[in-house]
Design a protein around this motif. Structure first.
Motif, short mmCIF file in Angstrom:
data_model
loop_
_atom_site.label_atom_id
_atom_site.label_comp_id
_atom_site.label_asym_id
_atom_site.label_seq_id
_atom_site.Cartn_x
_atom_site.Cartn_y
_atom_site.Cartn_z
N ARG A 22 3.87 4.22 8.50
CA ARG A 22 2.73 5.12 8.78
C ARG A 22 1.72 4.44 9.70
N ALA A 23 0.87 5.25 10.28
CA ALA A 23 -0.10 4.74 11.24
C ALA A 23 -1.17 3.87 10.58
N ARG A 24 -1.48 4.14 9.32
CA ARG A 24 -2.54 3.40 8.63
C ARG A 24 -2.02 2.83 7.32
N PRO A 25 -1.29 1.73 7.39
CA PRO A 25 -0.74 1.15 6.16
C PRO A 25 -1.82 0.65 5.21
N GLY A 26 -2.97 0.22 5.74
CA GLY A 26 -4.06 -0.23 4.88
C GLY A 26 -4.60 0.89 4.02
N ALA A 27 -4.68 2.08 4.59
CA ALA A 27 -5.16 3.24 3.83
C ALA A 27 -4.15 3.63 2.76
N TRP A 28 -2.87 3.50 3.06
CA TRP A 28 -1.82 3.79 2.09
C TRP A 28 -1.92 2.83 0.90
N LEU A 29 -2.11 1.55 1.18
CA LEU A 29 -2.25 0.56 0.12
C LEU A 29 -3.54 0.76 -0.68
N LEU A 30 -4.60 1.11 0.01
CA LEU A 30 -5.88 1.37 -0.66
C LEU A 30 -5.76 2.52 -1.65
N ARG A 31 -5.05 3.55 -1.26
CA ARG A 31 -4.85 4.70 -2.14
C ARG A 31 -4.03 4.32 -3.37
N ILE A 32 -3.02 3.49 -3.17
CA ILE A 32 -2.21 3.04 -4.30
C ILE A 32 -3.06 2.20 -5.25
N CYS A 33 -3.92 1.34 -4.71
CA CYS A 33 -4.82 0.54 -5.54
C CYS A 33 -5.76 1.43 -6.34
N TYR A 34 -6.32 2.43 -5.70
CA TYR A 34 -7.23 3.33 -6.39
C TYR A 34 -6.51 4.09 -7.51
N ASN A 35 -5.30 4.57 -7.23
CA ASN A 35 -4.54 5.29 -8.25
C ASN A 35 -4.21 4.38 -9.43
N CYS A 36 -3.88 3.13 -9.16
CA CYS A 36 -3.61 2.18 -10.25
C CYS A 36 -4.88 1.92 -11.06
N PHE A 37 -6.02 1.85 -10.40
CA PHE A 37 -7.29 1.67 -11.11
C PHE A 37 -7.55 2.85 -12.04
N ILE A 38 -7.36 4.06 -11.53
CA ILE A 38 -7.57 5.26 -12.34
C ILE A 38 -6.61 5.27 -13.53
N ASP A 39 -5.35 4.93 -13.31
CA ASP A 39 -4.38 4.86 -14.41
C ASP A 39 -4.80 3.83 -15.44
N HIS A 40 -5.31 2.70 -14.97
CA HIS A 40 -5.76 1.64 -15.88
C HIS A 40 -6.94 2.11 -16.73
N ILE A 41 -7.88 2.78 -16.12
CA ILE A 41 -9.05 3.28 -16.85
C ILE A 41 -8.63 4.33 -17.87
N ARG A 42 -7.74 5.21 -17.49
CA ARG A 42 -7.29 6.26 -18.41
C ARG A 42 -6.53 5.68 -19.60
N SER A 66 -6.89 2.56 -20.84
CA SER A 66 -7.62 1.54 -21.58
C SER A 66 -8.51 2.17 -22.64
N LYS A 67 -8.92 1.36 -23.60
CA LYS A 67 -9.75 1.85 -24.70
C LYS A 67 -11.18 2.10 -24.28
N HIS A 68 -11.66 1.44 -23.24
CA HIS A 68 -13.07 1.53 -22.86
C HIS A 68 -13.33 2.55 -21.76
N HIS A 69 -12.38 3.41 -21.45
CA HIS A 69 -12.56 4.32 -20.33
C HIS A 69 -13.70 5.31 -20.53
N ASP A 70 -13.96 5.72 -21.76
CA ASP A 70 -15.02 6.70 -21.97
C ASP A 70 -16.39 6.04 -22.17
N THR A 71 -16.45 4.74 -22.16
CA THR A 71 -17.72 4.06 -22.38
C THR A 71 -18.20 3.35 -21.12
N TYR A 72 -17.67 3.67 -19.98
CA TYR A 72 -18.07 3.00 -18.75
C TYR A 72 -19.53 3.32 -18.42
#
Length: 104
Positions: A53-73, A75-81
């Protein structure tokens, strides 16, 4: 994407991706590193369908963000952020000030 090309891409983007995750994790470097590792595993598994793809950094950034969201969902402390901390802030207003704000 071949393995060597993927490694070069990760080396080029690694610092900015880690800093991004560190910000999302509010400075918790252990949590950010765990999410980074998971994200790079997902990216490597998805790399055959990447098609340079033209913007591989953006592709990786999106994967990082999705992993962060999955981690928060998951984890036990997701509703207490921040919400529990906000509830425990002492209230220094007097009764008259509270009444005035109630009317508003």
């Amino acid at each position: 994407m071949e393995r060597d090309r993927f490694i070069q891409l990760i080396q080029a983007e690694q610092i900015s991706l880690r800093n991004y995750l560190l910000g999302l994790c509010r400075g918790d470097s252990v949590e950010a590193d765990d999410i980074f590792q998971e994200a790079m595993t997902r990216a490597y598994l998805a790399s055959p369908s990447f098609f340079e793809r033209a913007r591989p950094g953006a592709w990786l950034l999106r994967i990082c963000y999705n992993c962060f969201i999955d981690h928060i969902r998951s984890s036990k402390h997701h509703d207490t952020y921040g919400l529990e901390m906000a509830e425990n802030v002492p209230d220094k207003r007097t009764a008259d000030e509270s009444f005035r704000f109630e009317a508003i």
